[in-house]
Scaffold this motif. Structure first.
Motif, PDB file in Angstrom:
ATOM      1  N   LYS A 189       0.826  -1.221   0.180  1.00  0.00           N
ATOM      2  CA  LYS A 189      -0.100   0.124   0.105  1.00  0.00           C
ATOM      3  C   LYS A 189       0.918   1.250   0.015  1.00  0.00           C
ATOM      4  CE  LYS A 189      -3.623  -2.529   2.596  1.00  0.00           C
ATOM      5  NZ  LYS A 189      -4.381  -2.560   3.557  1.00  0.00           N
ATOM      6  N   HIS A 190       1.966   1.170   0.922  1.00  0.00           N
ATOM      7  CA  HIS A 190       2.789   2.414   0.773  1.00  0.00           C
ATOM      8  C   HIS A 190       3.400   2.618  -0.629  1.00  0.00           C
ATOM      9  CE1 HIS A 190       5.787   5.169   2.375  1.00  0.00           C
ATOM     10  NE2 HIS A 190       6.548   4.512   1.810  1.00  0.00           N
ATOM     11  N   MET A 191       3.937   1.442  -1.140  1.00  0.00           N
ATOM     12  CA  MET A 191       4.744   1.521  -2.542  1.00  0.00           C
ATOM     13  C   MET A 191       3.711   1.801  -3.578  1.00  0.00           C
ATOM     14  SD  MET A 191       7.835   1.275  -1.989  1.00  0.00           S
ATOM     15  CE  MET A 191       8.119   1.414  -3.905  1.00  0.00           C
ATOM     16  N   PHE A 192       2.440   1.514  -3.633  1.00  0.00           N
ATOM     17  CA  PHE A 192       1.687   1.868  -4.613  1.00  0.00           C
ATOM     18  C   PHE A 192       1.538   3.179  -5.290  1.00  0.00           C
ATOM     19  CE2 PHE A 192      -2.583   2.792  -6.328  1.00  0.00           C
ATOM     20  CZ  PHE A 192      -2.881   1.589  -7.393  1.00  0.00           C
ATOM     21  N   LEU A 219      -1.977  -8.221 -14.111  1.00  0.00           N
ATOM     22  CA  LEU A 219      -2.380  -6.626 -13.618  1.00  0.00           C
ATOM     23  C   LEU A 219      -3.368  -6.067 -14.566  1.00  0.00           C
ATOM     24  CD1 LEU A 219       1.164  -5.672 -12.691  1.00  0.00           C
ATOM     25  CD2 LEU A 219      -0.601  -6.668 -11.170  1.00  0.00           C
ATOM     26  N   PRO A 220      -4.043  -5.332 -13.941  1.00  0.00           N
ATOM     27  CA  PRO A 220      -4.966  -4.649 -15.063  1.00  0.00           C
ATOM     28  C   PRO A 220      -4.594  -3.458 -15.541  1.00  0.00           C
ATOM     29  CG  PRO A 220      -5.412  -4.113 -12.399  1.00  0.00           C
ATOM     30  CD  PRO A 220      -4.339  -5.004 -12.650  1.00  0.00           C
ATOM     31  N   GLU A 221      -4.930  -2.999 -16.673  1.00  0.00           N
ATOM     32  CA  GLU A 221      -4.208  -2.139 -17.593  1.00  0.00           C
ATOM     33  C   GLU A 221      -4.262  -0.754 -16.994  1.00  0.00           C
ATOM     34  OE1 GLU A 221      -2.632  -1.210 -20.648  1.00  0.00           O
ATOM     35  OE2 GLU A 221      -2.721  -3.440 -20.895  1.00  0.00           O
ATOM     36  N   SER A 222      -5.116  -0.314 -16.017  1.00  0.00           N
ATOM     37  CA  SER A 222      -5.135   0.652 -15.352  1.00  0.00           C
ATOM     38  C   SER A 222      -5.135   0.539 -13.854  1.00  0.00           C
ATOM     39  CB  SER A 222      -6.511   1.632 -15.591  1.00  0.00           C
ATOM     40  OG  SER A 222      -7.545   1.167 -15.382  1.00  0.00           O
ATOM     41  N   ALA A 223      -4.275   1.216 -13.231  1.00  0.00           N
ATOM     42  CA  ALA A 223      -4.346   1.266 -11.735  1.00  0.00           C
ATOM     43  C   ALA A 223      -5.636   1.385 -10.945  1.00  0.00           C
ATOM     44  CB  ALA A 223      -3.199   2.091 -11.031  1.00  0.00           C
ATOM     45  N   PRO A 224      -6.132   0.420 -10.087  1.00  0.00           N
ATOM     46  CA  PRO A 224      -7.170   0.454  -9.357  1.00  0.00           C
ATOM     47  C   PRO A 224      -6.952   1.948  -8.276  1.00  0.00           C
ATOM     48  CG  PRO A 224      -5.834  -0.876  -8.288  1.00  0.00           C
ATOM     49  CD  PRO A 224      -5.238  -0.633  -9.508  1.00  0.00           C
ATOM     50  N   ASP A 225      -8.110   2.506  -7.772  1.00  0.00           N
ATOM     51  CA  ASP A 225      -8.173   3.452  -7.078  1.00  0.00           C
ATOM     52  C   ASP A 225      -7.300   3.065  -5.631  1.00  0.00           C
ATOM     53  OD1 ASP A 225      -9.722   4.990  -4.348  1.00  0.00           O
ATOM     54  OD2 ASP A 225      -9.455   6.184  -6.205  1.00  0.00           O
ATOM     55  N   ALA A 226      -6.746   3.902  -5.135  1.00  0.00           N
ATOM     56  CA  ALA A 226      -5.867   3.502  -3.892  1.00  0.00           C
ATOM     57  C   ALA A 226      -6.763   3.271  -2.821  1.00  0.00           C
ATOM     58  CB  ALA A 226      -4.828   4.842  -3.674  1.00  0.00           C
ATOM     59  N   ARG A 274      -2.154  -9.342  -3.968  1.00  0.00           N
ATOM     60  CA  ARG A 274      -1.385 -10.509  -4.071  1.00  0.00           C
ATOM     61  C   ARG A 274      -0.690 -10.396  -5.451  1.00  0.00           C
ATOM     62  NH1 ARG A 274      -0.780 -13.695  -0.044  1.00  0.00           N
ATOM     63  NH2 ARG A 274      -2.231 -13.729   1.686  1.00  0.00           N
ATOM     64  N   ARG A 275      -1.728 -10.066  -6.584  1.00  0.00           N
ATOM     65  CA  ARG A 275      -1.136  -9.982  -7.857  1.00  0.00           C
ATOM     66  C   ARG A 275       0.007  -9.001  -8.048  1.00  0.00           C
ATOM     67  NH1 ARG A 275      -6.713 -10.494  -8.822  1.00  0.00           N
ATOM     68  NH2 ARG A 275      -6.985  -8.291  -9.646  1.00  0.00           N
ATOM     69  N   PHE A 276      -0.172  -7.811  -7.394  1.00  0.00           N
ATOM     70  CA  PHE A 276       0.567  -6.649  -7.540  1.00  0.00           C
ATOM     71  C   PHE A 276       1.935  -7.190  -6.920  1.00  0.00           C
ATOM     72  CE2 PHE A 276       1.851  -2.366  -5.098  1.00  0.00           C
ATOM     73  CZ  PHE A 276       2.484  -2.002  -6.127  1.00  0.00           C
ATOM     74  N   HIS A 277       1.741  -7.997  -5.561  1.00  0.00           N
ATOM     75  CA  HIS A 277       2.845  -8.321  -4.971  1.00  0.00           C
ATOM     76  C   HIS A 277       3.752  -9.245  -5.570  1.00  0.00           C
ATOM     77  CE1 HIS A 277       5.025 -10.552  -1.636  1.00  0.00           C
ATOM     78  NE2 HIS A 277       4.633 -11.788  -2.062  1.00  0.00           N
TER      79      HIS A 277
END
Length: 124
Positions: free
Chosen positions: A42-45, A65-72, A83-86
């Motif tokens: 969450k900090h690195m996002f 990973l999705p094309e666009s970043a989700p809302d923080a 988990r996918r981001f990780h």
């Protein structure tokens, strides 16, 4: 080289104005398990250039990973995304290949997971 490091690298050849992101040419990719830490993610996002991460992950064969970043704000409730981001950020490792400057095409080799970004004398 992990994608968290790739996301912070750029080409520093003299005169290059568009040196980010470095394109990845993967020859060998390995996966190394890393402890899952949602707070770190969450900090690195906010510090990650999303499109560069997605493109890099795809060049290593990972397309979850999705094309666009989700809302923080959604990070608190979406553990499957975290988990996918990780996995993309910390567990995929470019073991052998090259990083390519998007402007000049100069290739920087990656051997045993370590990128060699040393410049030639005429590039400094």
């Amino acid at each position: 080289m992990k994608l968290i490091a790739h996301n912070m690298l750029s080409c520093n050849i003299k005169g290059v104005t568009n040196g980010f992101p470095l394109r990845i040419e993967a020859e060998k990719v390995i996966e190394k398990e890393v402890d899952f830490n949602p707070d770190f993610l969450k900090h690195m996002f906010a510090k990650i250039e999303w499109k560069a991460l997605v493109d890099a992950a795809r060049s290593l064969g990972y397309s979850e990973l999705p094309e666009s970043a989700p809302d923080a704000a959604a990070l608190d409730s979406d553990e499957p995304f975290l988990r996918r981001f990780h996995h993309a950020l910390l567990e995929l490792t470019l073991e052998e290949g090259a990083l390519v400057c998007p402007e000049t095409g100069r290739k920087f080799p990656v051997n045993k997971g370590i990128p060699n970004l040393l410049l030639h004398e005429d590039e400094v």
